[in-house]
Design a protein around this motif. Structure first.
Motif, PDB file in Angstrom:
ATOM      1  N   THR A   1      -5.592   8.084   4.056  1.00 17.59           N
ATOM      2  CA  THR A   1      -5.477   7.342   2.960  1.00 17.59           C
ATOM      3  C   THR A   1      -4.054   6.856   2.489  1.00 17.59           C
ATOM      4  OG1 THR A   1      -7.658   7.684   2.153  1.00 17.59           O
ATOM      5  CG2 THR A   1      -6.227   6.874   0.600  1.00 17.59           C
ATOM      6  N   ASN A   2      -3.539   5.699   2.266  1.00 12.89           N
ATOM      7  CA  ASN A   2      -2.297   5.407   1.743  1.00 12.89           C
ATOM      8  C   ASN A   2      -2.337   5.009   0.017  1.00 12.89           C
ATOM      9  OD1 ASN A   2      -0.750   5.052   4.133  1.00 12.89           O
ATOM     10  ND2 ASN A   2      -1.707   3.256   4.678  1.00 12.89           N
ATOM     11  N   PRO A   3      -1.301   5.553  -0.410  1.00 18.37           N
ATOM     12  CA  PRO A   3       0.089   5.618   0.146  1.00 18.37           C
ATOM     13  C   PRO A   3       0.325   6.949   0.339  1.00 18.37           C
ATOM     14  CG  PRO A   3      -0.078   5.231  -2.486  1.00 18.37           C
ATOM     15  CD  PRO A   3      -1.259   5.126  -2.129  1.00 18.37           C
ATOM     16  N   MET A   4       0.565   7.207   1.824  1.00 17.80           N
ATOM     17  CA  MET A   4       0.602   8.622   2.073  1.00 17.80           C
ATOM     18  C   MET A   4       1.413   9.717   1.499  1.00 17.80           C
ATOM     19  SD  MET A   4      -0.601  10.489   4.537  1.00 17.80           S
ATOM     20  CE  MET A   4      -1.542   9.279   5.762  1.00 17.80           C
TER      21      MET A   4
ATOM     22  N   ASP B   1       0.689  -1.279  -0.022  1.00 23.28           N
ATOM     23  CA  ASP B   1       0.267  -0.025  -0.187  1.00 23.28           C
ATOM     24  C   ASP B   1       0.811   1.288   0.158  1.00 23.28           C
ATOM     25  OD1 ASP B   1       0.992   0.143   2.641  1.00 23.28           O
ATOM     26  OD2 ASP B   1      -0.876   0.592   3.656  1.00 23.28           O
ATOM     27  N   THR B   2       2.196   1.264   0.058  1.00 23.35           N
ATOM     28  CA  THR B   2       2.957   2.356   0.049  1.00 23.35           C
ATOM     29  C   THR B   2       4.099   2.482  -1.150  1.00 23.35           C
ATOM     30  OG1 THR B   2       2.946   2.289   2.436  1.00 23.35           O
ATOM     31  CG2 THR B   2       4.547   3.296   1.600  1.00 23.35           C
TER      32      THR B   2
ATOM     33  N   GLY C   1       1.616  -0.265  -4.184  1.00 24.14           N
ATOM     34  CA  GLY C   1       1.557   1.296  -3.934  1.00 24.14           C
ATOM     35  C   GLY C   1       1.565   2.183  -5.289  1.00 24.14           C
TER      36      GLY C   1
ATOM     37  N   GLU D   1       8.241   1.497  10.934  1.00 21.03           N
ATOM     38  CA  GLU D   1       7.183   0.689  10.686  1.00 21.03           C
ATOM     39  C   GLU D   1       7.348  -0.671  10.757  1.00 21.03           C
ATOM     40  OE1 GLU D   1       3.977  -0.196  10.180  1.00 21.03           O
ATOM     41  OE2 GLU D   1       3.580   1.541   9.574  1.00 21.03           O
TER      42      GLU D   1
ATOM     43  N   CYS E   1      -0.455   9.063  10.027  1.00 19.12           N
ATOM     44  CA  CYS E   1      -0.124   7.782  10.339  1.00 19.12           C
ATOM     45  C   CYS E   1       0.280   7.412  11.753  1.00 19.12           C
ATOM     46  CB  CYS E   1       1.066   7.419   9.231  1.00 19.12           C
ATOM     47  SG  CYS E   1       1.460   5.823   9.533  1.00 19.12           S
TER      48      CYS E   1
ATOM     49  N   HIS F   1       5.708  -4.370   6.559  1.00 25.66           N
ATOM     50  CA  HIS F   1       5.961  -3.077   5.807  1.00 25.66           C
ATOM     51  C   HIS F   1       7.402  -2.784   5.323  1.00 25.66           C
ATOM     52  CE1 HIS F   1       2.155  -0.735   5.687  1.00 25.66           C
ATOM     53  NE2 HIS F   1       1.934  -1.221   6.738  1.00 25.66           N
TER      54      HIS F   1
ATOM     55  N   ASN G   1       7.047   8.772   5.503  1.00 28.36           N
ATOM     56  CA  ASN G   1       5.929   7.833   5.987  1.00 28.36           C
ATOM     57  C   ASN G   1       6.376   6.520   5.834  1.00 28.36           C
ATOM     58  OD1 ASN G   1       2.947   6.507   5.290  1.00 28.36           O
ATOM     59  ND2 ASN G   1       3.486   7.345   7.228  1.00 28.36           N
ATOM     60  N   HIS G   2       6.284   5.579   6.737  1.00 29.13           N
ATOM     61  CA  HIS G   2       6.510   4.178   6.992  1.00 29.13           C
ATOM     62  C   HIS G   2       8.052   3.822   6.766  1.00 29.13           C
ATOM     63  CE1 HIS G   2       2.353   2.776   5.598  1.00 29.13           C
ATOM     64  NE2 HIS G   2       2.185   3.397   6.665  1.00 29.13           N
TER      65      HIS G   2
END
Length: 442
Positions: free
Chosen positions: A154-157, A117-118, A123, A253, A177, A257, A206-207
């Motif tokens: 909502t991702n991908p952030m 998702d990133t 992603g 993360e 997040c 991830h 992020n992540h």
């Protein structure tokens, strides 16, 4: 900014479990119990479920007294947004079917993903099907609630915030997040230190941000963590512990991830086994979320009380701080603009942010450790190509983004990457902007 009864619009409120948790956090603040909660979702059943859950939570947390939130549900998004002070975005475009495509098509090429998702192919295409919704949402906000803060989950952030920044005129946008908070809390538990007594600073993307400082009563906690890891071989079977041992800073993360953002793990059977990596784990999470939604829906139909607990999310804290002027620090995803010296200016970074009556104010961090910045730059380079694809209507940039992605490049030769992108475009075509629906071959 002082608001006695802010209007808070939930976009994608049919993500009922997340909506419930956010509402529990919001209504835990007495100053927010008179808020107007405006719910929107394109799925009528999910919207009705969200409304029923919100009303029950409101009754329970405010005691049904005179000071209680006004809850409204709206099939039309602009009605929910009209005159809103805050907009919480939790949409997931395509839901379970699109997510399954994100895993099934790459799997046919031998490409492993855990969360998808990133970064990576998952992603990329999650971003590309979300961008059109973000653009239309931003246009609505600009027209009917131009002073609202858009709080995005909502991702991908990082890609979504960069797109919103570059494709729309919105400036009051921050991505939220929980990974930094929960990473530090988990480390505190591991070290046997009360989490509320831990001082920390993190920064990055992020992540894939990094815990730069971790202290208790003025003492550095990293030496204690090093000893725990040295004494426990099972701890060493975690991706982010492995990354910490080699890079010197703990990533913010989960291992599932983190494994997707680097080329070292998922492509190697021995590493998948050593580090216990659950391939396709997110599909199980999606199924659990659907089961939780159905449980909530059925409980409402039967008149059964819902069990809801607070989630310590940042959006309610931001809303409370801006509404009341109460200062606090949260972690936000914002355009770089000089916040981290050795990362691209156009990228989205995750940094500490002061929040008070003046809004969300990011903190300048300076330079990250060189090895951490090197990984973050790779991440942001791929993000930039995905955003360029949408802004310039350039389908080649999609393929170039996949070529740049570390885990994809480690697993597949370039011709197979282009073939995979063609198959993904065919599978998601109805959710992509028209200019990106072309297949290009080799």
């Amino acid at each position: 900014m002082t608001l006695t009864a802010p209007k808070i619009a939930f976009i994608g409120a049919g993500s009922v479990v997340f909506t419930q948790g956010l509402l529990a956090d919001l209504l835990a603040f007495p100053e927010l119990q008179g808020a107007h909660i405006a719910l929107h979702d394109i799925d009528a059943e999910r919207l009705a479920t969200a409304e029923g859950a919100a009303r029950q939570i409101a009754d329970r947390l405010t005691g049904g007294g005179a000071t209680r939130p006004r809850v409204t549900a709206h099939a039309e998004r602009r009605d929910a947004l009209a005159d809103a002070d805050f907009v919480i975005n939790i949409v997931q475009v395509g839901m379970r079917a699109a997510t399954r495509t994100d895993f099934d098509v790459p799997a046919r090429y031998g490409l492993r993903q855990t969360i998808g998702d990133t970064l990576g192919v998952g992603g990329i295409f999650r971003a590309l099907r979300t961008f059109p919704v973000l653009k239309s949402l931003a246009e609505d906000i600009a027209e009917v609630c131009p002073d609202a803060w858009l709080l995005n989950y909502t991702n991908p952030m990082a890609m979504n915030i960069q797109y919103l920044t570059e494709a729309t005129g919105l400036t009051r946008v921050v991505g939220l997040c929980h990974s930094v908070y929960w990473t530090v809390r988990d480390l505190a538990d591991l070290l046997g230190v009360p989490h509320q007594e831990v001082g920390y600073r993190a920064a990055g993307v992020n992540h894939q941000a990094w815990v730069l400082r971790l202290e208790h009563q003025g003492s550095d906690l990293y030496p204690r963590l090093d000893k725990l890891i040295a004494d426990d071989p099972e701890l060493r079977r975690r991706v982010r512990v492995d990354m910490y041992r080699r890079l010197g800073y703990y990533p913010t993360e989960t291992s599932e991830h983190s494994s997707e953002y680097v080329p070292w793990y998922l492509h190697h059977d021995s590493e998948v086994e050593r580090l216990r990596l659950p391939i396709g784990a997110y599909l199980g999470i999606v199924d659990e979320n659907i089961a939780a939604y159905e449980q909530t829906r059925d409980a409402l139909a039967e008149g059964t009380p819902l069990t809801v607990e607070g989630t310590m999310e940042y959006a309610p804290q931001i809303i409370h701080s801006i509404t009341t002027g109460t200062p606090r620090t949260v972690y936000g995803n914002v355009p770089n603009r000089g916040l981290i010296d050795n990362l691209p200016a156009t990228g989205t970074v995750e940094v500490p942010c002061l929040v008070d009556g003046l809004g969300v104010q990011p903190t300048r961090v300076g330079a990250l450790p060189a090895q951490c910045a090197a990984l973050n730059r790779s991440y942001l380079s791929m993000n930039d190509l995905v955003v360029r694809a949408a802004l310039e209507d350039d389908p080649r940039s999609i393929r170039q983004a996949a070529m740049t992605d570390p885990a994809t490049a480690a697993a597949l030769p370039v011709e197979r990457i282009w073939d995979l992108c063609d198959d993904m475009v065919r599978a998601h075509a109805d959710l992509l902007q028209p200019g990106l629906r072309a297949t290009l071959g080799h």
